[in-house]
Scaffold this active site. Structure first.
Site, PDB file in Angstrom:
ATOM      1  N   GLU A   1      -6.854 -10.568   0.212  1.00  0.00           N
ATOM      2  CA  GLU A   1      -7.743  -9.838   1.125  1.00  0.00           C
ATOM      3  C   GLU A   1      -9.158  -9.715   0.558  1.00  0.00           C
ATOM      4  O   GLU A   1      -9.767  -8.645   0.556  1.00  0.00           O
ATOM      5  CB  GLU A   1      -7.144  -8.471   1.458  1.00  0.00           C
ATOM      6  CG  GLU A   1      -5.716  -8.587   1.983  1.00  0.00           C
ATOM      7  CD  GLU A   1      -5.147  -7.294   2.524  1.00  0.00           C
ATOM      8  OE1 GLU A   1      -5.925  -6.447   3.004  1.00  0.00           O
ATOM      9  OE2 GLU A   1      -3.909  -7.140   2.472  1.00  0.00           O
TER      10      GLU A   1
ATOM     11  N   GLU B   1       0.797  -1.236   0.000  1.00  0.00           N
ATOM     12  CA  GLU B   1       0.000   0.000   0.000  1.00  0.00           C
ATOM     13  C   GLU B   1       0.829   1.286   0.000  1.00  0.00           C
ATOM     14  O   GLU B   1       0.761   2.086   0.923  1.00  0.00           O
ATOM     15  CB  GLU B   1      -0.950   0.001   1.206  1.00  0.00           C
ATOM     16  CG  GLU B   1      -1.919  -1.163   1.210  1.00  0.00           C
ATOM     17  CD  GLU B   1      -2.784  -1.218   2.463  1.00  0.00           C
ATOM     18  OE1 GLU B   1      -2.642  -0.328   3.329  1.00  0.00           O
ATOM     19  OE2 GLU B   1      -3.586  -2.152   2.585  1.00  0.00           O
TER      20      GLU B   1
END
Length: 751
Positions: free
Chosen positions: A292, A187
């Site tokens: 995820e 991220e």
């Protein structure tokens, strides 16, 4: 940098502590061989691995691990293999010179997962080596202390290389072949640019390149290295990731795959955008992992769960079509948790979520059969390429391959969890009912208490902690740190997140006082539920939070509760602890606190009411005050003024003034001086307000204040850190011992 032999020595010691039998002897996960063999891992085995994220609670619950091994052939640690769990806080902080360039590591959290994987022949994805979240700030600081300035770039890079080397070497030496892929970096892209983070601030935007260089240098052959990110299907983010992250890494042959986080909603992302992103990542020639994966849905009705199933079906059709057509080499799909009850989304979304394939006692939801159908239909289409319609009916799938786990009740018991000290029951309770709370600048926030309760039925004294923050916020380091300190001394503790105003635009007036009054009544009303003694009820505040506490101490009989449920319950505390308190609105006041509380032009009556040294009465409860002489934010005269007022009214009190120490020392114990600030749940209203202001939705917020808040919260800039005299813990650090002795005397007097 540690040598391989040093790492091996550490690993051997840990393996002795965490031998397989000691971890899993209490868990029998032998599957029922007569159970239908068709399941997720079998159905998708020709295409890609099917995995799930698990927590330590899952790991120590036999039913959950049976579900994992029977349905999945891959798993990921939800949290326990993130940087904060590998970095050994005690060793690094206690011996910073020794570990300055080679941080000490601790593998205790990771070993049980690795042992389970090896024992049960199930593969693992490693998640995650480098992330701006869950990497402690002290890792970047001189002396591994977040109160010190940041270390220089070269020092941090040497720490990073040593850390990555140590983690990979430990896993590959002791558990070879278990982890097939690592999320190296997580991220780093935000709003179409590199995310401003502590990594970019201290190292620069090339930190991710360096992380992949180190990972490639030390990773074992055959283990893939991934970049992982969320919202990766959105065109603005997808294109930036491809051009500025993946392609530079590919040029240096540093990356093997893209991790496409898929936290889906019922109406987002658009299916075409998602499919396009899958194919664009695939066109790079990299492997693709769907990571995820979940789908937030707060409606548990049959109709809504059917819609969830149909939407999951569409995404799995995208995965299989891309894999079979060669448009994307998808090698694994990982759901983010096993059951609805385990999902992180309920906490993140602040509403109960039903986002996964299993629920309750591991029962399959309709979405499970929908995903199974996609794979089975794929077999039919392969066998009969001209077939335009599937012969596999959804109802037939449920009937033929119905998942009916017959795990025993004992299988659902949590067993073998490592315990450090008393077990803590943590939860949050809103203190107001619907329609009772109407502060104009709440931005969706409701005042609440966060509990730290002992897991027993013993009636204990209660402590309500009130963080400070100039009435602009509830500072996190003045919440959980003191809560844990007094929980450890045997009390049941609550932290109050009360009304504040970071915008300084809507005067608070009596709202914080009403919040603490309701909190005391709310907790006392539930005394049996919380196992507290309602006649041994203490409140403890810091800075402006001490002003909230002091206001209740002198004005408790002014605050009437309009709700009949609470009207007859006392809001008078039995003892009050005021830490470096804001007391006066006069000469020695803290001006910003008074301004946020009362506005720019308070009248004389308001100033008099909230100048607490003028309001002490004969029924004011006993008080304990402490402050430092060097406090430059709130002058020490504040505590003297209140102590003298207590003396005049013959109210029992203790007053300690320490010679050295800055404002905001909170509990001043070892944990604080190591740089840990506790949970940030107290900052909810602040963050809600900051985002509202950024979006132009602030209440009465001036343009100037809006610019200040955007700079404060969204620029990536931080207040400069400065050194601190570590010897203070041997001086002011004793205040909690003195306070505890005072509490015990009061409790003894109550018997």
């Amino acid at each position: 940098m540690r040598s391989a032999s040093e790492i091996d020595f550490v690993s051997l010691k840990l393996q002795k502590i965490y031998c397989t039998k000691s971890i899993f002897a209490h868990i029998d996960i032998t599957p029922d061989n007569e159970r239908a063999i068709m399941n997720l891992k079998t159905a998708y085995e020709p295409f890609f691995k099917i995995g799930a994220a698990i927590s330590r609670w899952n790991l120590h619950t036999a039913a959950h691990m049976k579900l994992l091994t029977e349905q999945f052939n891959s798993f990921t640690c939800e949290n326990d293999m993130k940087p904060m769990y590998f970095l050994d806080v005690e060793k690094n902080k206690e011996q910073p010179e020794k570990y300055n360039l080679s941080p000490a590591l601790n593998f205790e959290n990771a070993i049980p997962y690795l042992e389970f994987a090896r024992e049960n022949g199930i593969a693992m994805r490693g998640h995650t080596l480098v992330w701006h979240n869950q990497t402690p700030k002290w890792f970047f600081c001189e002396n591994y202390n977040e109160l010190f300035p940041y270390a220089d770039r070269e020092t941090i890079l040497k720490r990073l290389e040593s850390y990555i080397h140590g983690v990979l070497d430990f896993v590959q030496t002791n558990y070879p072949g278990i982890i097939y892929a690592w999320d190296v970096v997580n991220e780093i892209v935000d709003e179409g640019a590199f995310r401003k983070s502590i990594w970019t601030k201290t190292v620069g935007e090339d930190f991710f390149i360096k992380a992949f260089e180190y990972a490639r240098k030390y990773v074992a052959p055959g283990v893939d290295l991934f970049y992982n990110d969320y919202e990766a299907a959105e065109p603005w983010k997808r294109d930036y990731i491809i051009e500025h992250v993946l392609k530079p890494l590919m040029e240096e042959k540093l990356v093997d795959g893209m991790g496409m986080q898929s936290h889906l909603l019922m109406d987002h992302p658009d299916l075409e955008n998602y499919k396009t992103a899958v194919e664009m990542y695939g066109a790079l020639g990299l492997k693709l992992n769907i990571t995820e994966l979940d789908m937030h849905n707060a409606d548990p009705s049959d109709e809504s769960m059917h819609a969830l199933a149909l939407r999951y079906k569409e995404f799995f059709k995208i995965y299989l079509d891309a894999k079979k057509s060669g448009k994307a080499n998808i090698t694994s799909v990982t759901f983010w948790n096993l059951r609805d009850e385990d999902s992180w989304l309920t906490g993140f979304r602040r509403e109960t979520s039903y986002p996964l394939l299993f629920q309750g006692k591991c029962q399959a939801k309709e979405a499970y059969y929908a995903i199974l159908e996609v794979a089975l239909k794929s077999y039919e289409d392969t066998a009969n390429a001209e077939s335009k319609q599937s012969n596999t009916d959804f109802a037939d799938i449920k009937e033929e391959y119905k998942w009916e786990p017959d795990y025993s009740d004992e299988d659902y018991l949590l067993k073998g969890m490592p315990q450090n000290g008393p077990q803590i029951k943590r939860f949050r309770e809103n203190i107001y009912q619907d329609g009772e709370y109407n502060y104009a600048a709440a931005y969706g926030f409701t005042p609440n208490v966060f509990a730290y309760l002992h897991e027993d039925s013993k009636k204990r004294p209660c402590m309500l902690v009130i963080p400070g923050g100039g009435y602009c916020m509830c500072c996190s380091h003045e919440g959980e740190l003191p809560a844990m300190e007094f929980f450890g001394r045997g009390m049941n503790v609550f932290v109050l997140s009360y009304t504040t105003d970071i915008t300084m635009s809507v005067p608070l007036k009596k709202q914080p006082l009403e919040d603490i009054s309701r909190a005391v009544r709310f907790i006392r009303k539930n005394a049996d539920k919380y196992n507290i003694d309602p006649e041994k009820f203490f409140i403890m505040g810091f800075s402006a939070g001490a002003h909230v506490c002091g206001s209740l101490a002198v004005h408790f009989d002014d605050i009437k509760d309009t709700n009949p449920e609470y009207a007859g319950i006392s809001n008078r505390p039995d003892g009050v602890i005021l830490s470096y308190p804001v007391i006066t609105t006069g000469e020695f006041t803290h001006k910003d606190s008074v301004r946020t509380l009362l506005g720019d032009n308070p009248d004389a009556e308001e100033l008099e009411y909230f100048s607490l040294e003028k309001q002490v009465k004969e029924n004011t409860p006993p008080c304990f005050l402490w402050q430092t002489q060097e406090d430059s934010a709130v002058p020490v005269e504040n505590s003297y003024l209140f102590a003298m007022a207590l003396r005049k009214k013959n109210i029992p009190f203790a007053h300690y003034v320490f010679p050295a120490g800055h404002h905001g020392l909170t509990i001043a114990n070892k944990t604080f001086f190591q740089g840990w600030s506790g949970g940030d749940y107290t900052m909810e209203q602040v963050m809600r307000a900051a985002f509202a202001v950024k979006e132009g939705k602030g209440v009465n917020v001036s343009d100037k204040r809006r610019e200040e808040l955007i700079e404060q919260f969204f620029s990536g800039n931080e207040m400069p850190a400065s050194g601190i005299d570590m010897s203070l813990k041997e001086d002011v650090g004793y205040w909690s011992d003195l306070a505890w002795a005072w509490i015990k005397r009061l409790c003894a007097a109550c018997k």
